[in-house]
Design a protein around this motif. Structure first.
Motif, PDB file in Angstrom:
ATOM      1  N   ILE A 159      10.317  18.178  -6.472  1.00 53.91           N
ATOM      2  CA  ILE A 159       9.011  18.528  -5.892  1.00 53.91           C
ATOM      3  C   ILE A 159       8.030  17.449  -6.342  1.00 53.91           C
ATOM      4  N   PRO A 160       7.854  16.413  -5.544  1.00 53.74           N
ATOM      5  CA  PRO A 160       7.040  15.263  -5.968  1.00 53.74           C
ATOM      6  C   PRO A 160       5.589  15.657  -6.247  1.00 53.74           C
ATOM      7  N   GLY A 161       5.064  15.099  -7.318  1.00 53.22           N
ATOM      8  CA  GLY A 161       3.640  15.283  -7.617  1.00 53.22           C
ATOM      9  C   GLY A 161       3.311  16.568  -8.358  1.00 53.22           C
ATOM     10  N   VAL A 162       4.246  17.527  -8.380  1.00 53.54           N
ATOM     11  CA  VAL A 162       3.995  18.774  -9.112  1.00 53.54           C
ATOM     12  C   VAL A 162       4.636  18.606 -10.495  1.00 53.54           C
ATOM     13  N   MET A 168       1.153  24.771  -4.163  1.00 51.45           N
ATOM     14  CA  MET A 168       1.540  23.894  -5.272  1.00 51.45           C
ATOM     15  C   MET A 168       2.221  22.620  -4.740  1.00 51.45           C
ATOM     16  N   ILE A 169       3.082  22.794  -3.771  1.00 48.50           N
ATOM     17  CA  ILE A 169       3.802  21.649  -3.200  1.00 48.50           C
ATOM     18  C   ILE A 169       2.814  20.709  -2.490  1.00 48.50           C
ATOM     19  N   VAL A 170       1.876  21.313  -1.734  1.00 46.19           N
ATOM     20  CA  VAL A 170       0.895  20.499  -1.010  1.00 46.19           C
ATOM     21  C   VAL A 170      -0.025  19.770  -1.992  1.00 46.19           C
ATOM     22  N   ASN A 171      -0.444  20.477  -3.040  1.00 44.54           N
ATOM     23  CA  ASN A 171      -1.278  19.836  -4.052  1.00 44.54           C
ATOM     24  C   ASN A 171      -0.568  18.661  -4.711  1.00 44.54           C
ATOM     25  N   GLU A 192      -2.197  11.850  -5.621  1.00 46.52           N
ATOM     26  CA  GLU A 192      -2.737  10.486  -5.720  1.00 46.52           C
ATOM     27  C   GLU A 192      -4.179  10.397  -5.223  1.00 46.52           C
ATOM     28  N   VAL A 193      -4.517  11.248  -4.249  1.00 42.34           N
ATOM     29  CA  VAL A 193      -5.876  11.214  -3.723  1.00 42.34           C
ATOM     30  C   VAL A 193      -6.808  12.032  -4.608  1.00 42.34           C
ATOM     31  N   PHE A 194      -6.349  13.213  -5.025  1.00 40.26           N
ATOM     32  CA  PHE A 194      -7.209  14.078  -5.836  1.00 40.26           C
ATOM     33  C   PHE A 194      -7.652  13.400  -7.128  1.00 40.26           C
ATOM     34  N   LYS A 195      -6.781  12.553  -7.670  1.00 38.47           N
ATOM     35  CA  LYS A 195      -7.164  11.930  -8.940  1.00 38.47           C
ATOM     36  C   LYS A 195      -8.312  10.937  -8.746  1.00 38.47           C
ATOM     37  N   GLU A 196      -8.619  10.595  -7.513  1.00 40.37           N
ATOM     38  CA  GLU A 196      -9.753   9.707  -7.232  1.00 40.37           C
ATOM     39  C   GLU A 196     -11.077  10.464  -7.155  1.00 40.37           C
ATOM     40  N   GLU A 247      -5.791  25.402  -1.187  1.00 37.77           N
ATOM     41  CA  GLU A 247      -5.073  26.659  -1.335  1.00 37.77           C
ATOM     42  C   GLU A 247      -5.607  27.682  -0.342  1.00 37.77           C
ATOM     43  N   VAL A 248      -6.955  27.774  -0.268  1.00 35.95           N
ATOM     44  CA  VAL A 248      -7.571  28.713   0.651  1.00 35.95           C
ATOM     45  C   VAL A 248      -7.216  28.357   2.085  1.00 35.95           C
TER      46      VAL A 248
END
Lengths: 257, 482
Positions: free
Chosen positions: A90-93, B448-451, B456-460, B474-475
């Motif tokens: 599960i990449p990124g998690v 969780m998978i989508v996050n 890489e983008v969120f850390k910006e 999530e919502v």
């Protein structure tokens, strides 16, 4: 604890399990052996609730409760744990986040307070030592770039964290060198407990040198054809499956993993 | 297996939580667009004379322009005469002098949206400009910012108080002739934010604008202008929400950034306009032109966007890298579900020597939505040693959505180096099974998978907004799994 009665299951219309009967009591370790394609992996997937498999008839209960009518996550929360043969990435998690989410889902189910990040970190570091995984793995993506052996140790680590009632280990020994096999076996032996049942699915008897089972069952063409004690595994190693009238060249029918 | 699809479908069904309407007395123009409307708009804002001429010129030109049809989106023709071009809460005085003068209903609205405008917002250390329909209703922390020499105000105020800066920079990055929606915006833009950071100043706090569409049948045409003078630094964030309405509403904004020598601008967007209902009814048309001019040497602009809302999004935050050694970055997460359509991406125009750009785009499609990345990387003849790295990843949830990638590369310089990577993946049944086998709820698993996919983008994003963006995702995904 686990009771399987006349279990039939199929995938894409093809019947794989053709009437499995098995009783496992708390505290016992059972090994299921059999050639490729006999339905070993299918049995573990069906018990864990993978929807890719259709149960066509039969009954499975865990501590008297009908397991088959429960969703995968409900079974997990009731204490069914599957150590995957090929754990998916599960990449990124981060592994840490994944494990904490799982542990907290269980705690929530039991009405216990959730663990915060710091508490969990402490616990995870301890448990990671038990399976000889560098704590640096906790920060990496789930199974992301892990070697085969690291994935297996990571699975056992999750079992140790989640403390299941029924631990199903699907070919946990495959792809391991002798040192890794020792580490994984020690982890599984640490799981052995009076109130826990363990079901090991394996192709090779070598795992059973390290994790000594109470019972051994031979699965062939979707049915248990022979059951016995530890000595049955040794006999299989010596004589192969042929003496039981089983062909060994069948291809692996289960593609669940 | 059936799980993922069904699960995903149900997970996306959660109601839009910012869909309420504020009951407040407003001054609203009758629907319709003509020179008189443009003139009245300029008058009501007490703009200097040059602005009225500027607007009229844009309006006349716009009349001759054609609405673009090249984007990978479909929507019924917009009747520009059915839209009202100005709506503002009624005011007793001319402008609220302090937060105490702001209508309590408005303050409550922003509280409800999680953006407290009161002084206790000081804890968050973020200055906010709150734009409600066509006007800025409050700007916080003006004084401490003024001490540092930073001008942070509504663009209407800037036109009155700093006309020389507005005159010098407005329309220099996005001219009114640029495109149809930019032309329309130039004619009728109502409010937005103005930021000027003087030479050598590092802006002492995060700046943000919160855009809220409230009135029905009204378009929001915001205009934002940020100028970072030599050696300065500013981080700016915008957030957007709107009520749930059955009619589509138009939001056509223009954002211009100017970075002089050694200046840095970090611009982050969390866009959560009302996306329409699950049958594709209603929602905002988000047709936005955002562009940065890195005119100075060693200047740098970073765009980070998290786009989860709007029925239709048409948006390409871009960088013109004119100054030698200037740097452009684009980090994007665009999530579409139900019937949402997004055509978004960036343009990196390398003109100066040794300019470099990075593009990281993460598209997530669920439901019956369509999500397109469109990007242009261009190297001019002078762009010796310029380079670009592009990575476009698409994640599909379910099997009725679509992801498209349209990358364009034009190079007039042989020394330019460009790298492009693209992937398309699905939230796999195996990943879902692993999560669920560990006792994790399907919706939690998807989010969780989508996050993880967007990491890489969120850390910006600035820290507190990264958490916000994760939650928003999530919502937005709720109801996609069951």
């Amino acid at each position: 604890m686990l009771s399987i009665k006349n279990l039939h299951a199929s995938v894409e219309g093809k019947e794989i399990l053709k009437g499995i009967n098995l009783e496992i009591k708390a505290g016992e370790v059972h090994a299921i052996m059999g050639p490729n394609g006999s339905g070993k992996s299918t049995l573990s997937q069906v018990l864990a609730g993978n929807d890719a498999f259709e149960v066509t008839s039969g009954e499975v209960t865990l501590n008297g409760e009908n397991l088959l009518e429960k969703e995968t996550e409900e079974r997990a929360r009731e204490g069914v744990f599957l150590a995957f043969q090929y754990p998916v990435e599960i990449p990124g998690v981060s592994n840490l986040q994944f494990m904490r989410t799982a542990v907290n889902a269980m705690r929530h189910h039991k009405g216990e307070p959730e663990m915060n990040a710091a508490e969990f970190m402490k616990l995870a570091r301890e448990v990671s030592k038990q399976v000889d995984l560098d704590p640096a793995f906790l920060k990496r993506g789930v199974n992301e770039g892990f070697s085969g052996g690291e994935k297996k140790r990571n699975e056992i680590m999750q079992a140790l964290l989640l403390q299941p009632k029924l631990a199903i280990l699907d070919e946990t020994d495959s792809g391991l060198d002798i040192d890794a096999l020792k580490v994984v076996s020690d982890g599984v032996n640490a799981l052995r407990a009076q109130d826990r049942a363990i079901l090991m699915v394996t192709h090779y008897q070598r795992l059973l040198d390290h994790i000594v089972p109470d019972y051994v069952h031979v699965l062939a063409d979707g049915k248990i054809v022979k059951s016995g004690g530890r000595e049955l595994a040794l006999e299989l190693e010596e004589r192969g499956y042929g003496w039981l009238g089983i062909k060994e060249d069948a291809t692996e029918a289960s593609s669940a993993n | 297996m059936a799980t993922t699809d069904q699960e995903v479908n149900e997970l996306i069904k959660r109601e839009y939580e910012h869909g309420f309407v504020t009951e407040i007395e407003v001054d609203t123009f009758e629907p319709g667009l003509n020179e008189d409307v443009v003139t009245r708009l300029s008058e009501i804002k007490k703009e200097p004379e040059f602005m009225l001429e500027w607007r009229l010129k844009a309006y006349r030109r716009w009349l001759e322009m054609e609405e673009p049809e090249w984007a990978h989106v479909g929507y019924p023709k917009i009747d520009y005469n059915a839209i009202s071009y100005y709506s503002a809460p009624k005011r007793k005085e001319d402008m609220p002098q302090s937060l105490d003068d702001v209508d309590p209903e408005l303050l409550k609205t922003y509280e409800k949206l999680g953006i407290p405008l009161h002084e206790r917002a000081k804890l968050a250390g973020v200055a906010v400009d709150a734009v409600f329909d066509s006007v800025s209703v409050a700007t916080t922390f003006k004084e401490p910012l003024a001490k540092a020499g930073v001008i942070f105000c509504s663009i209407s105020e800037a036109m009155r108080d700093h006309p020389e800066l507005v005159k010098k920079y407005l329309g220099t990055v996005v001219p009114h002739t640029d495109n149809y929606f930019a032309g329309l915006n130039s004619a009728v833009f109502s409010d937005g934010t103005f930021v000027y950071v003087p030479k050598g100043v590092r802006c002492p706090m995060e700046l943000s604008t919160y855009f809220r569409i409230n009135a029905a049948n009204t378009g929001q045409f915001e205009r934002t202008l940020i100028i970072a003078d030599e050696g300065s630094y500013v981080s700016y964030l915008e957030g957007c929400t709107a009520p749930m309405r059955d009619e589509n509403q138009l939001h056509a904004a223009v954002v211009e950034l100017v970075a002089l020598d050694d200046a840095q601008i970090k611009y982050s967007t969390v866009q959560n306009w009302y996306p329409g209902d699950e049958n594709g009814k209603g929602g905002i048309y988000n047709f936005v032109t955002k562009r940065a001019a890195c005119i100075g040497k060693n200047s740098k602009v970073s765009w980070t966007q998290v786009e989860t809302g709007s029925a239709v999004t048409w948006k390409y935050p871009s960088c013109i890298l004119r100054g030698d050694n200037s740097v452009g970055e684009f980090y994007s997460v665009a999530l579409t579900h139900n019937h949402q359509q997004a055509d978004t991406g960036t343009k990196m125009i390398h003109l100066g020597k040794n300019t470099s750009s990075t593009i990281i785009s993460k598209g997530i499609s669920a439901g019956k939505s369509s999500n397109a990345y469109r990007g242009l990387v261009k190297f001019g003849p002078r762009a010796e040693g310029a380079r670009n790295f592009t990575q476009c990843d698409s994640l599909l949830i379910g099997d009725r959505c679509g992801a498209h990638t349209f990358p364009y590369i034009e190079s007039l310089n042989k020394s330019a180096i460009v790298e492009h990577e693209a992937t398309t993946s699905k939230v796999s049944d195996e990943q879902m099974f692993l999560c669920r086998q560990r006792g994790i709820d399907p919706e939690r698993a998807v989010s969780m998978i989508v996050n993880g996919f967007c990491k890489e983008v969120f850390k910006e994003l600035p820290m507190e907004f990264a958490v916000e963006a994760g939650k928003l995702l999530e919502v937005s995904l709720e109801g996609s799994v069951g």
